[in-house]
Scaffold this motif. Structure first.
Motif, short mmCIF file in Angstrom:
data_model
loop_
_atom_site.label_atom_id
_atom_site.label_comp_id
_atom_site.label_asym_id
_atom_site.label_seq_id
_atom_site.Cartn_x
_atom_site.Cartn_y
_atom_site.Cartn_z
N LEU A 90 -12.57 9.43 88.09
CA LEU A 90 -11.65 9.37 89.23
C LEU A 90 -12.16 10.23 90.39
O LEU A 90 -12.00 9.85 91.56
CB LEU A 90 -10.26 9.82 88.80
N LEU A 91 -12.77 11.37 90.07
CA LEU A 91 -13.34 12.21 91.13
C LEU A 91 -14.44 11.47 91.87
O LEU A 91 -14.53 11.53 93.10
CB LEU A 91 -13.88 13.51 90.53
N LEU A 92 -15.31 10.78 91.13
CA LEU A 92 -16.42 10.06 91.78
C LEU A 92 -15.89 8.97 92.70
O LEU A 92 -16.41 8.75 93.79
CB LEU A 92 -17.34 9.45 90.72
N ILE A 93 -14.84 8.29 92.26
CA ILE A 93 -14.32 7.16 93.03
C ILE A 93 -13.58 7.62 94.27
O ILE A 93 -13.68 7.01 95.34
CB ILE A 93 -13.41 6.29 92.14
N TYR A 94 -12.85 8.74 94.17
CA TYR A 94 -11.93 9.10 95.25
C TYR A 94 -12.37 10.31 96.09
O TYR A 94 -11.83 10.52 97.17
CB TYR A 94 -10.54 9.37 94.67
N LEU A 95 -13.34 11.11 95.63
CA LEU A 95 -13.80 12.24 96.44
C LEU A 95 -15.01 11.85 97.28
O LEU A 95 -15.74 10.92 96.92
CB LEU A 95 -14.18 13.43 95.54
N PRO A 96 -15.23 12.54 98.40
CA PRO A 96 -16.42 12.24 99.23
C PRO A 96 -17.71 12.48 98.44
O PRO A 96 -17.78 13.40 97.62
CB PRO A 96 -16.30 13.24 100.39
N PRO A 97 -18.75 11.67 98.68
CA PRO A 97 -20.03 11.86 97.98
C PRO A 97 -20.62 13.23 98.26
O PRO A 97 -20.49 13.79 99.34
CB PRO A 97 -20.91 10.75 98.57
N GLY A 98 -21.26 13.81 97.28
CA GLY A 98 -21.96 15.08 97.48
C GLY A 98 -21.15 16.31 97.19
O GLY A 98 -21.71 17.42 97.16
N GLY A 151 -18.59 12.32 83.58
CA GLY A 151 -17.91 11.20 84.19
C GLY A 151 -18.20 11.07 85.67
O GLY A 151 -18.11 9.97 86.24
N TYR A 152 -18.58 12.19 86.30
CA TYR A 152 -18.87 12.17 87.73
C TYR A 152 -20.34 11.90 88.00
O TYR A 152 -20.70 11.03 88.79
CB TYR A 152 -18.45 13.50 88.35
N PHE A 153 -21.21 12.66 87.35
CA PHE A 153 -22.65 12.50 87.56
C PHE A 153 -23.34 12.89 86.26
O PHE A 153 -23.40 14.05 85.92
CB PHE A 153 -23.11 13.39 88.71
N ALA A 154 -23.84 11.91 85.52
CA ALA A 154 -24.18 12.09 84.11
C ALA A 154 -25.48 12.85 83.86
O ALA A 154 -25.77 13.17 82.71
CB ALA A 154 -24.27 10.72 83.43
#
Length: 252
Positions: A90-98, A151-154
């Motif tokens: 959910l963080l990857l989908i909804y937070l700004p990249p980086g 889940g965010y960056f494997a």
């Protein structure tokens, strides 16, 4: 996608599957390849996570002998990995990249330090009294936090998991590696479901990575089982340091 691009993605998947089964950081083989082929970072991350999920399952199945007798651990820690993966996806989908990637190299570096110091830490823990078979209350917390990261960056999820498990549990490193593969499978599979439903993977890439990682996961597990504890620990540290260097160079 041209034929040579498909071959490159497939080979990157094989390498990633093998490294993930032995240590972790297979993402650092595939993610840069997708960026070099012109895929946007978020699309590359999502497609990479979905494509790597079958490979982690392949590595887990190849290590099923070492998983024997660890059902209680897997159920307890697997639930925390699942919750962490949901949070991270959910963080990857909804937070700004980086936002999260900025601290990733330092997290990997800390994990490598833990792996190097693990035997000394274990001896220190033993000197203070009997080691808890369940790893103590901090183990589920560490497993959940690693699930969020995975889940965010494997990249290097396996490195971090091995450092957490090895510090908290007194067990053979090959059994811990098998448990690591199973927990990583839960994280990657959970995140993949979220990405399929809520995002838009590049399906040709997903198919090629899935095929490559399944082959690589099986081969990597067969090779990794033959390593001595010291050799496997050295492999973990080398892969982790390589991942951290690549991420730091990518920020320059």
């Amino acid at each position: 996608m041209e034929l040579w691009e498909a071959v490159v993605v497939l080979l990157a998947g094989v390498a990633a599957g093998g490294v993930n089964a032995v240590a972790g950081s297979g993402t650092l083989f595939t993610f840069p390849v997708l960026l070099a082929l012109g895929y946007p970072p978020i699309t590359a991350t999502i497609s990479n996570s979905v494509g790597l999920a079958p490979g982690t399952l392949s590595g887990t199945l190849a290590y099923r002998r070492e998983l024997a007798g660890q059902r209680a651990r897997l159920l307890r820690l697997g639930s925390m990995s699942f919750l962490g993966a949901v949070t991270g996806a959910l963080l990857l989908i909804y937070l700004p990249p980086g936002v999260f990637e900025s601290v990733v190299p330092f997290m990997i570096g800390a994990a490598c330090v833990l792996i190097v110091l693990q035997p000394r830490i274990t001896r220190w823990v033993h000197a203070r009294g009997p080691v808890r078979k369940d790893g103590g209350p901090l183990l589920p917390v560490g497993t959940y936090a690693t699930g969020v990261y995975g889940g965010y960056f494997a990249a290097a999820q396996g490195i971090i998991l091995m450092s957490v498990l090895g510090t908290a549990l007194d067990d053979d490193i090959q059994r811990l590696n098998a448990l690591k593969n199973a927990l990583a499978t839960i994280v990657n599979g959970t995140a993949a479901v979220f990405y399929i439903v809520l995002a838009s993977p590049a399906w040709p890439v997903v198919g090629l990575l899935a095929a490559g990682t399944v082959m690589g996961g099986h081969l990597g597990a067969r090779f990794g089982r033959r390593l001595s504890p010291t050799a496997l620990r050295v492999c973990l540290v080398l892969v982790g340091l390589s991942a951290a260097v690549q991420l730091l160079m990518g920020r320059v």
